[in-house]
Design an enzyme around this catalytic site. Structure first.
Site, PDB file in Angstrom:
ATOM      1  N   MET A 137       0.831  -1.210   0.000  1.00  0.00           N
ATOM      2  CA  MET A 137       0.000   0.000   0.000  1.00  0.00           C
ATOM      3  C   MET A 137       0.865   1.259   0.000  1.00  0.00           C
ATOM      4  O   MET A 137       0.672   2.160  -0.820  1.00  0.00           O
ATOM      5  CB  MET A 137      -0.937  -0.018   1.216  1.00  0.00           C
ATOM      6  CG  MET A 137      -1.869   1.165   1.310  1.00  0.00           C
ATOM      7  SD  MET A 137      -3.005   1.334  -0.067  1.00  0.00           S
ATOM      8  CE  MET A 137      -4.321   0.248   0.398  1.00  0.00           C
ATOM      9  N   ASP A 184      10.929   2.821   5.824  1.00  0.00           N
ATOM     10  CA  ASP A 184      10.530   1.541   6.425  1.00  0.00           C
ATOM     11  C   ASP A 184      11.526   1.156   7.503  1.00  0.00           C
ATOM     12  O   ASP A 184      12.499   1.881   7.743  1.00  0.00           O
ATOM     13  CB  ASP A 184      10.391   0.448   5.354  1.00  0.00           C
ATOM     14  CG  ASP A 184       9.269  -0.539   5.705  1.00  0.00           C
ATOM     15  OD1 ASP A 184       9.264  -1.039   6.856  1.00  0.00           O
ATOM     16  OD2 ASP A 184       8.383  -0.796   4.856  1.00  0.00           O
ATOM     17  N   VAL A 239       1.528   2.006   7.803  1.00  0.00           N
ATOM     18  CA  VAL A 239       2.061   0.796   8.450  1.00  0.00           C
ATOM     19  C   VAL A 239       0.909  -0.172   8.746  1.00  0.00           C
ATOM     20  O   VAL A 239      -0.247   0.088   8.432  1.00  0.00           O
ATOM     21  CB  VAL A 239       2.852   1.132   9.740  1.00  0.00           C
ATOM     22  CG1 VAL A 239       4.017   2.046   9.426  1.00  0.00           C
ATOM     23  CG2 VAL A 239       1.962   1.743  10.822  1.00  0.00           C
ATOM     24  N   GLU A 263      -2.083  -2.411  10.193  1.00  0.00           N
ATOM     25  CA  GLU A 263      -3.342  -1.957  10.801  1.00  0.00           C
ATOM     26  C   GLU A 263      -3.427  -2.426  12.252  1.00  0.00           C
ATOM     27  O   GLU A 263      -4.195  -3.327  12.608  1.00  0.00           O
ATOM     28  CB  GLU A 263      -4.513  -2.506   9.955  1.00  0.00           C
ATOM     29  CG  GLU A 263      -5.841  -1.851  10.215  1.00  0.00           C
ATOM     30  CD  GLU A 263      -6.000  -0.458   9.614  1.00  0.00           C
ATOM     31  OE1 GLU A 263      -7.132   0.002   9.527  1.00  0.00           O
ATOM     32  OE2 GLU A 263      -4.998   0.191   9.249  1.00  0.00           O
ATOM     33  N   LYS A 314       1.041   1.648  15.043  1.00  0.00           N
ATOM     34  CA  LYS A 314       0.824   3.017  14.563  1.00  0.00           C
ATOM     35  C   LYS A 314       1.305   4.036  15.611  1.00  0.00           C
ATOM     36  O   LYS A 314       1.956   5.027  15.270  1.00  0.00           O
ATOM     37  CB  LYS A 314      -0.654   3.232  14.215  1.00  0.00           C
ATOM     38  CG  LYS A 314      -1.074   2.513  12.920  1.00  0.00           C
ATOM     39  CD  LYS A 314      -2.499   2.825  12.530  1.00  0.00           C
ATOM     40  CE  LYS A 314      -2.942   2.024  11.312  1.00  0.00           C
ATOM     41  NZ  LYS A 314      -2.284   2.384  10.050  1.00  0.00           N
ATOM     42  N   SER A 360      -7.636   1.915   7.361  1.00  0.00           N
ATOM     43  CA  SER A 360      -8.853   1.596   6.612  1.00  0.00           C
ATOM     44  C   SER A 360     -10.061   1.424   7.527  1.00  0.00           C
ATOM     45  O   SER A 360     -11.195   1.490   7.066  1.00  0.00           O
ATOM     46  CB  SER A 360      -8.649   0.327   5.777  1.00  0.00           C
ATOM     47  OG  SER A 360      -8.240  -0.737   6.595  1.00  0.00           O
ATOM     48  N   HIS A 372      -7.515   7.680   3.364  1.00  0.00           N
ATOM     49  CA  HIS A 372      -7.692   6.251   3.119  1.00  0.00           C
ATOM     50  C   HIS A 372      -7.695   5.958   1.622  1.00  0.00           C
ATOM     51  O   HIS A 372      -8.623   6.292   0.914  1.00  0.00           O
ATOM     52  CB  HIS A 372      -9.011   5.778   3.779  1.00  0.00           C
ATOM     53  CG  HIS A 372      -9.357   4.360   3.463  1.00  0.00           C
ATOM     54  ND1 HIS A 372     -10.657   3.922   3.320  1.00  0.00           N
ATOM     55  CD2 HIS A 372      -8.577   3.271   3.259  1.00  0.00           C
ATOM     56  CE1 HIS A 372     -10.656   2.627   3.038  1.00  0.00           C
ATOM     57  NE2 HIS A 372      -9.410   2.216   2.993  1.00  0.00           N
ATOM     58  N   ASN A 417     -15.796   1.226   3.950  1.00  0.00           N
ATOM     59  CA  ASN A 417     -15.635  -0.109   4.540  1.00  0.00           C
ATOM     60  C   ASN A 417     -16.855  -0.545   5.338  1.00  0.00           C
ATOM     61  O   ASN A 417     -17.115  -1.735   5.478  1.00  0.00           O
ATOM     62  CB  ASN A 417     -14.365  -0.174   5.394  1.00  0.00           C
ATOM     63  CG  ASN A 417     -13.133  -0.375   4.524  1.00  0.00           C
ATOM     64  OD1 ASN A 417     -13.255  -0.787   3.370  1.00  0.00           O
ATOM     65  ND2 ASN A 417     -11.967  -0.085   5.047  1.00  0.00           N
TER      66      ASN A 417
END
Length: 736
Positions: A338, A357, A414, A416, A421, A443, A464, A514
């Site tokens: 993503m 990263d 990063v 979910e 986070k 998300s 998102h 969602n």
């Protein structure tokens, strides 16, 4: 005579140059004024003996972007007025006469007796391209960006000014049907190969080449007006025709499930029109166009996929008091699939990107993803080698958070997980400059609670993206309880910079998209547990208008991710927040059977190594508590369940103040998860059915299948008062 939208200049050779240049607009569009003036120009040049021929071109970068669809909306309103005052017959006649007026103007060009040349200097779509098709000669300027085509079907219409008759008289029927039914524009090279245009010349020579054809004795007769004209694919009732039309019918059914009146009308127009002389064929086309224009599908699609999308793309929801921002450099934390994709689309739009990263190797993998995507684009002819070099030069992979020091926007992508986070926010904050905006690409996790571990919550916002980021055009911007106007405006400006469509939603678990798509997937699982055959679940969903079945979608998203979200929801909100039977099914699939979805090539479907089609896993039936006989099931009800369960959830998001503008629910549902486009989106589906009728349907399904179909109080109230979403929550127009 002076015109508002055109200039007419006649040279010493008697060739009139008609230049289209609507004042105050960046592009020409076919509006009422342009149609009337073009009609007057045709009459004037035809009557003037001094005029030997006409060249039509544009002073803009593009030739014409198509019809002004708000004009068609006005025609529908006029139809409703006449219908009320004078009855259906008078209203139908009025709409027929109005809607075919442009077609008649174009036919008058074709039969004027004077040669007309279209000098196509740039993009020519829809009605703009239909103008060129009625000209006796078409020459285009060399330009790799120019696209020509008839995209009307994408907004629930079809080319109603001769497009369905001239295209299949110019190109073989199979190619003609692809052009008309797909609506995808083509390059000038492809257009020439198809015989849609006659020549391509350097831009500097365009007008000269157009005039030279006239001076060289260009004939002022269309091919189909000549005696002995033969169709490119032969007569309809020939061997070739019989190979084309029955097969075309089957393909049409497979692709649309007969949900799109415009696509059906295209098939009929071509089939019937090719058996008739051109004037009768154009009349047939106009009748079908009038019929489609009156359809609720056209009204819904024009509103959502053209007018609303245009308004949202122009910043309809942007805070008006915040000066325009221009993001130059962004950082993406988390270079997985993503995050790497977000980095790619940002670099493609010309932004500098820092990909961060946990280690250099992981960050480098993120950049390698961008390299793979751009290389694929080069192979397909959609990009050049120097595009790749420039794009990759803008992406800097690193494990060093100090690289955040000079960015304008940070997007966290990063894993979910709240803890992961929170750790990321803590690491990042010490390096951020004071005015930087920080966005989370979560998300489902509520933005307000994520912002609690961020120092300045006013600068924290949700952005998102939808997967795959390179293809999905929607971005959901989530406003937390403390998100400030500058953060919101910056997020909106950034999304517009990267060429995507933003919707703004208020904070809640799952936000808007969602929440709705989760209901769709869950309904598929419910049907599975009821014993509905898996193939029937998938097929009925597609028949209802969804792009993929719910079981297939579960595989794409990943079954293990679905289970993780289920467990997180249960942990946060308690056991009543999830369906225990669905959790049991997911635990069985993921933890016991090791079926994670497409990513490990086994989920509800089996995925072959290499090439080949996926197929439903034969072991599925063993996981169903019972199997129902498909012949006893009501297909219409299964289709309704899929759409109603999503639409009723969309109505709940309005009641919960997650959605405050119906345009965003409609555009968001179509672009974000493919909600049946012919309905116009989740709230338009309710509005066009009528809230009263929709609530009755909800109660019928609620009695059989439970509370997930219970309409919210807001919807009950609207049904009782005869209100609609677009009436009660009338959207404000675009800001810029």
């Amino acid at each position: 005579m002076a015109y508002k939208n055109f200039r007419v200049e006649t040279d010493a050779d008697g060739i009139a140059l008609v230049t289209w240049d609507i004042p105050g607009r960046s592009m020409n569009v076919l509006d009422e004024t342009s149609t009337s003036e073009l009609d007057a120009i045709v009459k004037a040049t035809t009557a003037d003996a001094a005029v030997k021929g006409v060249v039509i071109t544009s002073a803009k970068e593009a030739f014409c972007a198509g019809a002004d669809l708000s004009m068609l909306e006005g025609m529908n309103q006029a139809y409703a007025k006449v219908f009320k005052e004078q009855g259906e017959t008078a209203a139908n006649q009025m709409l027929f006469e109005q809607s075919r007026r442009f077609s008649q103007v174009l036919r008058s060009i074709e039969t004027s007796g004077k040669p007309w040349t279209a000098a196509i200097n740039g993009l020519a779509l829809g009605g703009g391209f239909e103008i060129t098709l009625c000209c006796h000669y078409r020459v285009a300027a060399e330009n790799p960006k120019t696209r020509l085509g008839l995209p009307e079907v994408k907004v629930g219409l079809f080319p109603g000014a001769g497009g369905t008759q001239r295209v299949p008289r110019l190109v073989p029927p199979q190619d003609a049907m692809t052009i008309l039914l797909k609506g995808d524009p083509v390059t000038v090279e492809k257009a020439k190969a198809l015989n849609l245009i006659h020549a391509i010349v350097p831009a500097a020579d365009l007008i000269r080449a157009a005039k030279e054809w006239i001076k060289g004795g260009g004939k002022a007769v269309a091919p189909w007006d000549e005696k002995g004209f033969k169709l490119p694919g032969g007569p309809v009732f020939s061997k070739a025709g019989m190979m084309m039309f029955p097969a075309g019918n089957a393909i049409y059914r497979r692709e649309t499930y007969d949900n799109y009146p415009a696509a059906r009308a295209i098939m009929s127009c071509v089939y019937e029109g090719l058996q008739l002389p051109i004037d009768a064929a154009l009349r047939v086309e106009s009748r079908y166009f009038t019929s489609v224009l009156r359809s609720k599908e056209a009204a819904a699609m024009i509103r959502s996929l053209f007018l609303s999308m245009q308004e949202l793309n122009k910043g309809a929801r942007r805070p008006k008091d915040v000066p325009a921002t221009k993001v130059k450099k962004i950082a993406v934390i988390g270079a997985g699939f993503m995050g790497a994709s977000v980095g790619y689309v940002s670099a493609r739009a010309g932004l500098d990107v820092v990909l961060i990263d946990r280690d250099q190797e992981s960050a480098d993998k993120g950049k390698a993803h961008a390299q793979k995507v751009i290389e694929d684009q080069i192979k397909k002819g959609r990009a050049k080698s120097d595009d790749a070099e420039k794009l990759l030069a803008r992406i800097t992979p690193t494990a060093d958070y100090a690289a955040l020091k000079d960015v304008d926007l940070v997007i966290e992508a990063v894993f979910e997980d709240r803890k992961v986070k929170a750790e990321t926010f803590a690491k990042a904050q010490e390096y951020l400059k004071p005015d930087v905006i920080f966005a989370s690409n979560t998300s489902t996790l509520p933005i307000t609670s994520l912002a609690e571990s961020f120092k300045d919550q006013g600068k924290f916002v949700g952005i998102h993206f939808f997967s795959p980021v390179e293809k999905m055009m929607l971005v959901e911007i989530i406003k937390g309880k403390n998100t400030g106007d500058v953060a919101l405006a910056t997020a909106l400006d950034y999304v517009r910079q990267i060429g995507k469509t933003p919707i703004v939603v208020n904070d809640s678990r799952g936000f808007f998209a969602n929440r709705c798509v989760g209901r769709y997937v869950a309904e598929g699982n419910e049907m599975f547990l009821e014993g509905v055959p898996p193939a029937m679940i998938e097929n009925c969903a597609k028949m209802a208008g969804m792009p993929v079945g719910p079981l297939s979608l579960s595989d794409e998203v990943a079954l293990d991710l679905g289970l993780k979200i289920m467990k997180a929801t249960e942990a946060d909100l308690g056991p009543n927040a999830i369906n225990p039977d669905q959790k049991k099914l997911m635990v069985e699939m993921v933890e016991k059977q090791g079926r994670l979805g497409r990513k490990n090539k086994k989920g509800f479907y089996d995925y072959p190594e290499g090439k080949g089609s996926k197929s439903l896993w034969p072991g599925l039936s063993a996981l169903q508590p019972k199997q129902l006989d498909p012949d006893t099931l009501d297909v219409e009800e299964l289709k309704q369940r899929f759409l109603v369960v999503q639409a009723v959830e969309a109505a709940r998001t309005v009641e919960d103040h997650v959605i405050t503008d119906p345009r965003e629910a409609d555009v968001g549902s179509i672009l974000g998860f493919g909600f049946a486009p012919f309905t116009g989106g989740t709230l338009s589906y309710i509005d066009f059915m009528g809230p009263k009728k929709f609530v009755e349907l909800c109660h019928k399904l609620e009695a059989k299948y439970g509370s997930r179909f219970t309409p919210p109080k807001l919807l009950e109230e609207m049904a009782a008062k005869g209100e609609t979403f677009y009436g009660r929550f009338a959207p404000k127009k675009a800001a810029a």
